[in-house]
Design a protein around this motif. Structure first.
Motif, short mmCIF file in Angstrom:
data_model
loop_
_atom_site.label_atom_id
_atom_site.label_comp_id
_atom_site.label_asym_id
_atom_site.label_seq_id
_atom_site.Cartn_x
_atom_site.Cartn_y
_atom_site.Cartn_z
N ASP A 217 0.85 -1.18 0.00
CA ASP A 217 0.00 0.00 0.00
C ASP A 217 0.89 1.23 0.00
O ASP A 217 2.12 1.15 0.07
N ALA A 218 0.25 2.39 -0.07
CA ALA A 218 0.99 3.65 -0.13
C ALA A 218 1.76 3.92 1.16
O ALA A 218 2.83 4.52 1.13
N GLY A 219 1.20 3.47 2.30
CA GLY A 219 1.88 3.70 3.57
C GLY A 219 3.25 3.05 3.64
O GLY A 219 4.15 3.54 4.31
N GLN A 220 3.41 1.93 2.93
CA GLN A 220 4.70 1.23 2.91
C GLN A 220 5.70 1.97 2.03
O GLN A 220 6.91 1.86 2.21
N VAL A 221 5.19 2.75 1.08
CA VAL A 221 6.04 3.39 0.07
C VAL A 221 6.42 4.81 0.44
O VAL A 221 7.54 5.26 0.19
N TRP A 222 5.49 5.53 1.04
CA TRP A 222 5.65 6.97 1.18
C TRP A 222 6.97 7.40 1.82
O TRP A 222 7.65 8.30 1.32
N PRO A 223 7.39 6.80 2.96
CA PRO A 223 8.65 7.26 3.56
C PRO A 223 9.88 7.00 2.70
O PRO A 223 10.95 7.54 2.98
N LEU A 224 9.73 6.16 1.66
CA LEU A 224 10.88 5.79 0.84
C LEU A 224 11.02 6.66 -0.39
O LEU A 224 11.88 6.40 -1.23
N LEU A 225 10.17 7.68 -0.52
CA LEU A 225 10.20 8.54 -1.70
C LEU A 225 11.07 9.76 -1.44
O LEU A 225 10.65 10.70 -0.77
N PRO A 226 12.28 9.78 -1.97
CA PRO A 226 13.14 10.96 -1.78
C PRO A 226 12.80 12.05 -2.79
O PRO A 226 12.14 11.81 -3.79
N ASP A 227 13.23 13.27 -2.51
CA ASP A 227 13.03 14.40 -3.41
C ASP A 227 14.20 14.42 -4.39
O ASP A 227 15.26 14.96 -4.10
N LEU A 228 14.00 13.80 -5.58
CA LEU A 228 15.10 13.61 -6.52
C LEU A 228 14.72 14.17 -7.89
O LEU A 228 14.24 13.43 -8.77
N PRO A 229 14.85 15.46 -8.12
CA PRO A 229 14.57 16.00 -9.46
C PRO A 229 15.43 15.29 -10.51
O PRO A 229 16.62 15.02 -10.29
N GLY A 230 14.80 14.97 -11.64
CA GLY A 230 15.52 14.30 -12.72
C GLY A 230 15.54 12.80 -12.59
O GLY A 230 16.10 12.11 -13.45
N SER A 231 14.95 12.24 -11.53
CA SER A 231 14.97 10.81 -11.30
C SER A 231 13.61 10.18 -11.59
O SER A 231 12.62 10.88 -11.81
N VAL A 232 13.58 8.85 -11.59
CA VAL A 232 12.34 8.10 -11.80
C VAL A 232 12.21 7.10 -10.65
O VAL A 232 13.17 6.43 -10.28
N ILE A 233 11.00 7.00 -10.10
CA ILE A 233 10.68 6.01 -9.07
C ILE A 233 9.56 5.14 -9.61
O ILE A 233 8.51 5.65 -10.02
N LEU A 234 9.78 3.83 -9.63
CA LEU A 234 8.76 2.88 -10.06
C LEU A 234 8.28 2.07 -8.87
O LEU A 234 9.09 1.56 -8.09
N VAL A 235 6.97 1.96 -8.72
CA VAL A 235 6.35 1.15 -7.68
C VAL A 235 5.54 0.07 -8.38
O VAL A 235 4.76 0.36 -9.29
N THR A 236 5.72 -1.19 -8.00
CA THR A 236 4.87 -2.25 -8.53
C THR A 236 3.99 -2.77 -7.41
O THR A 236 4.43 -2.86 -6.26
N SER A 237 2.73 -3.10 -7.73
CA SER A 237 1.80 -3.52 -6.69
C SER A 237 0.59 -4.22 -7.30
O SER A 237 0.21 -3.93 -8.43
N ARG A 238 0.01 -5.13 -6.54
CA ARG A 238 -1.29 -5.69 -6.94
C ARG A 238 -2.41 -4.73 -6.59
O ARG A 238 -3.43 -4.69 -7.26
#
Length: 948
Positions: A217-238
């Motif tokens: 869920d989003a709660g598991q992901v949110w703290p792991l999202l850094p502020d990285l301009p120019g980067s890409v973050i991919l999340v996979t989930s059911r």
């Protein structure tokens, strides 16, 4: 030989002995020894090291060998240099990867967005069912564009849905990322917030790819999202973390299980067997419109040499003035071609020009998804997430979609399928130029009927046995009605009512009074006279009700609400509604639900303005609001009898309260009236009525809280309520408004906002001396803190709730808070304190007769005894809870408790009983379409063949 097994045998311990020494289940020991590659939590690994008396100089290597790196690397560290390295830890790409061109294109677009961004990373959510290849897609694309990320790639498996491994906590995830970045141990802080800060400082300024795989869920992901301009973050989930889409602007990328093209099951499994048939009934008196029907039929084609009719890609917009028959044409044509769409027909009324405001696209999407068989509980809150599921479900299907009464292109565009096999027909007073220009829609302009078709329509509606029809009179009547179908229908109804009159008499009256269409582009002086003629023929009571109905802001109204609006008995109002429907001024479009056509409503509003005073309008609306408030309050208490009461204003004379008899009756009433109540809450958010706004919102919350698809919209409603009442000097009202917004934000995953408003609510309850309100809000805040992974703070608030409830003698809240405190004690390992709290909760629930609370307390006790390895007591507690839940017909809690009972049976070595419990739980969860069924079925699969 497995390391744990070797150490255990060295000490001469059995698996049961080791489990008891380490304080873990026997099943955990069995899995660790049978699956050497299985990931073990660091906390469990440390417990095993203690139990196996691993020497200090070998302890770190032992723990490291068990805590298989979630990033896919072998254990081991680089020297403590004090600097983070450039990580490159993507798993190997599958050499046989193929297809997914659309998804790869979407990922490439995401990359370009990330490269152009200056405020943060581009976030993509790869969403799909188990086995769809989400991880393979993310890894394949990551290797393909690796050179675009000069500062490396990070990969983290969160094990959100892995039945063979425990879900990774936020703390463990942050530590794993720090390990991947080779963060120096000498600088490793102890607290989670500090570790997150270190992680973000180590990646600051980098251009990286971060893949967060298998998120729950989003709660598991949110703290792991850094502020990285120019980067890409991919999340996979059911599960689609829709709050990431709503708040972070994440792009959803849907992946389905690959099937050969043209296969019969090439549609998503959710709702795939459901064939909707939602078209309204066609009008038997339909005439003409030949050219328009031909243009619409151009939307479908017949393939050469193929007897099956394949719909062509196409969107048609039927545009014309009000009352010209746009909906009638769309419905008639849709029924004619329904056989060409074997996968169903969907219908949605967008209420584009409704007095209560147009339907929100997310609201319409929810209705369409339910029409496709998606359970309401599985519909996400964010519009983008709903749209992704909607288009996925329609992919490969032949479905006709009718979108009636649209306001503009922006309202329609999210509802357009992406599948070329589907056809869409939109009706609107506007031409929806945006759809025509941008989306290639075909514009079908609908004008007035010509004289021949108008005459035929009138003749079909008239009964020649009661009305004398002569050609001259027919021509005069058709001319007076100007070919407007609505006007012709009203004339026919009036003629039927005046049995024995000739059409010539009616035509003469029309010629004298004229007809005013009240719509730009149409005849200027006709429809109003027809409406006034019908209106003036009404009884005084029916005419008054007709005027009052224009005050109602919802889409349709029930007799009891109409009775309160008019201040009359329900039986009398039913007769008046029958009088209004008999002359086509009101439409009973569903059994017991009455609405006004837009033009008729406009005319009725004029009469209300002319005949009624402002005081009359305010008095009528006060009665209506009181009807809904008192009925909703009763319905809420039938749904949950221990709900904290709120003060209600006295009922004015003439207010009818629905006689709801039981919980199911209350549930049905909320289902029918919730849309009207939302409109009323918004309407009441104005001076003189704001006290009704917050009370209506409060009584509706318990129902809305069970409907995930409504949560995001409800946050907006609560914000409107708070804005309207912000200047109130009543601390109780302010407390309820802030608490209502806090609860809505909590359910929507907006935890910071929830935390803020719940704390303000506590202060207002304290100012009012309302200890019960304080106690319940502390319980709400504890839940938010638990979701924020602050169990100690959650426990502190639960304990405070216990004290406050005890001080005011509220035993129901005290018992619930005690059970909550016990649950948090258990989750931080304080099993003895947990046992004391939950036993007290059970005793209080017994004394108050709260069987729901008793079931919850027995379930908590089962969980606690399991943690203490007292499996016999745990089994007994779970069985008691299950017996209560069977009586209460609480299907989900029953299934969840059965699942936990299976875990305890398994830990006790009773495999046969464990499998029976899991099987029963899985059956119930599948009946509820609950995703937890997957985890339970995985336990069954894992133990298959091992049963003795």
């Amino acid at each position: 030989m497995n390391l744990v097994r070797a150490q255990r045998l060295r000490l001469g311990l059995s698996q049961e002995d080791l489990a008891a020494l380490a304080g873990v289940s026997v099943r955990s020991i069995q899995l660790v020894e049978s699956r050497p590659d299985r990931r073990v939590r660091p906390s469990t690994a440390r417990l095993l090291a203690d139990a196996l008396q691993v020497p200090a100089d070998q302890r770190e290597d032992f723990i490291g060998s068990l805590v298989h790196d979630a990033l896919g690397r072998a254990p081991g560290r680089k020297p403590d240099t004090g600097q983070a390295s450039l990580p490159a830890v993507l798993p190997a790409a599958l050499p046989e990867f193929t297809g997914r061109r659309d998804q790869l294109d979407q990922l490439d677009q995401l990359l370009r967005r990330g490269q152009q961004g200056s405020t943060g990373p581009a976030i993509g959510v790869i969403y799909g069912p188990a086995g769809a290849g989400k991880t393979a897609l993310a890894v394949h694309w990551g290797h393909r564009v690796a050179d675009q990320f000069p500062d490396g790639q990070l990969y983290l498996n969160l094990h959100g849905f892995d039945s063979a491994a425990e879900c990774v906590s936020v703390t463990e995830a942050v530590r794993a990322l720090l390990d991947a970045l080779d963060a120096p141990r000498s600088r490793m802080p102890t607290g989670l917030d500090a570790q997150v800060g270190l992680y973000r400082s180590l990646v600051a300024g980098r251009r990286m790819l971060l893949v967060l795989d298998d998120a729950r869920d989003a709660g598991q992901v949110w703290p792991l999202l850094p502020d990285l301009p120019g980067s890409v973050i991919l999340v996979t989930s059911r599960n689609l973390p829709d709050s990431l889409i709503a708040v972070e602007g994440a792009q959803p990328i849907t992946v389905e299980v690959f099937r050969p093209a043209g296969s019969a099951d090439a549609v998503p499994t959710v709702g795939s067997r459901w064939v909707p048939a939602q078209l309204p009934r066609p009008l038997a008196t339909f005439v003409g419109r030949g050219q328009e029907l031909e243009r619409l039929t151009a939307l479908v084609r017949v393939a050469d040499g193929d007897d099956t009719h394949a719909p062509a890609a196409g969107v048609a917009v039927i545009s014309g003035p009000a009352g010209v028959g746009k909906s009638t044409l769309a419905t008639h044509w849709a029924h004619r071609v329904a056989r060409l769409f074997p996968d169903g027909q969907l219908y949605a009324d967008l209420r584009g020009f409704d007095v209560g405001g147009p339907a929100d696209p997310a609201e319409a999407l929810r209705d369409l998804l339910e029409g496709l068989g998606v359970p309401p509980a599985e519909i996400p809150a964010a519009e983008a997430a709903q749209c992704a599921i909607y288009r996925s479900l329609l992919a490969g299907r032949r479905v006709l979609v009718v979108l009636d009464n649209a306001r503009d292109a922006e309202q329609v565009r999210p509802l357009l399928p992406g599948a070329p096999e589907c056809a869409v027909v939109v009706t609107s007073r506007s031409t929806l130029t945006g759809l025509v220009v941008t989306d290639g829609a075909v514009l079908v302009r609908l004008g007035l009927l010509d004289a021949r078709d108008a005459a035929q329509l009138l003749l079909r509606r008239l009964d020649p046995a009661h009305v004398t029809v002569r050609p001259a009179a027919l021509d005069a009547t058709v001319a007076a009605c100007a070919g407007l179908p609505l006007a012709l229908a009203i004339v026919a109804a009036r003629a039927a009512e005046r049995s024995g009159d000739s059409l010539a008499t009616i035509a003469g009256e029309l010629a004298t009074e004229g007809l005013d269409v009240l719509d730009a582009g149409g005849p200027a002086t006709n429809l109003r006279a027809v409406l006034s003629w019908s209106y003036l023929a009404l009884s005084p009571a029916a005419a008054e009700l007709f005027r009052l109905l224009t005050l109602f802001p919802g889409p349709d109204i029930a007799p009891a609400a109409a009775a309160s609006l008019a201040g009359r008995p329900v039986a009398d109002v039913r007769q008046l509604l029958g009088e209004l429907t008999g002359v086509n001024l009101v439409d009973e479009h569903r059994c017991g639900r009455f609405s006004l056509h837009d033009l008729v409503r406009t005319y009725a509003a004029e009469q209300m303005q002319a005949a009624g005073s402002e005081e009359d309008r305010q008095t009528a609306m006060t009665r209506l609001l009181s009807h809904y408030l008192h009925t909703a309050d009763r319905a809420s208490h039938l749904r949950y009898s221990y709900r904290s009461p709120i003060s209600l204003p006295d009922r004015p004379p003439g207010v009818v309260v629905e006689a709801l008899s039981d919980r199911q009756h209350a549930e049905d009433w909320f289902a029918a009236e919730s849309a009207a109540m939302v409109s009323l809450v918004r309407w009441a958010a104005q001076p003189l009525f704001e006290s009704y706004a917050w009370r209506l919102a409060w009584t509706l919350w318990d129902y809305v809280s069970d409907k995930p698809g409504h949560w995001r919209g409800w946050v907006a409603v609560q914000r409107v309520v708070l804005a309207a009442g912000a200047t109130s000097t009543d601390p109780v009202a302010l407390a309820h408004m802030h608490r209502g917004l806090g609860l809505a934000a909590c359910q929507s995953g907006e935890l910071d906002e929830a935390d803020r408003h719940l704390r303000v609510a506590i202060d207002h309850y304290a100012a009012a001396g309302d200890h019960r309100g304080q106690a319940n809000t502390h319980r709400n805040l504890a839940r938010v803190l638990a979701w924020q992974e602050q169990p100690h703070a959650a426990l502190e608030n639960a304990v405070q709730a216990v004290r406050l409830a005890d001080s005011c003698g509220d035993r129901h809240t005290q018992a619930a808070a005690l059970n909550q405190a016990g649950w948090y004690h258990a989750h931080i390992g304080n099993y003895r304190q947990a046992l004391i709290a939950c036993r007290r909760a059970l005793g209080l629930h017994r004394r108050t007769g709260n069987r729901d609370g008793q079931a919850a307390a027995w379930d908590s006790l089962g969980f606690i005894y399991h943690g203490l390895s007292d499996y016999g007591q745990a089994i007994s507690c779970y069985q008691t809870a299950i017996a209560l839940l069977e009586e209460l017909a609480d299907d989900y809690e029953h299934a969840a408790t059965l699942d936990r009972l299976g875990d305890t049976y398994h830990a006790a070595g009773r495999l046969h009983d464990a499998r029976d419990a899991w099987r029963c739980a899985a059956d119930r969860l599948r009946q509820l379409n609950h995703p937890q069924a997957v985890d339970t079925l995985a336990k069954l699969a894992e133990t298959r063949g091992a049963q003795s």
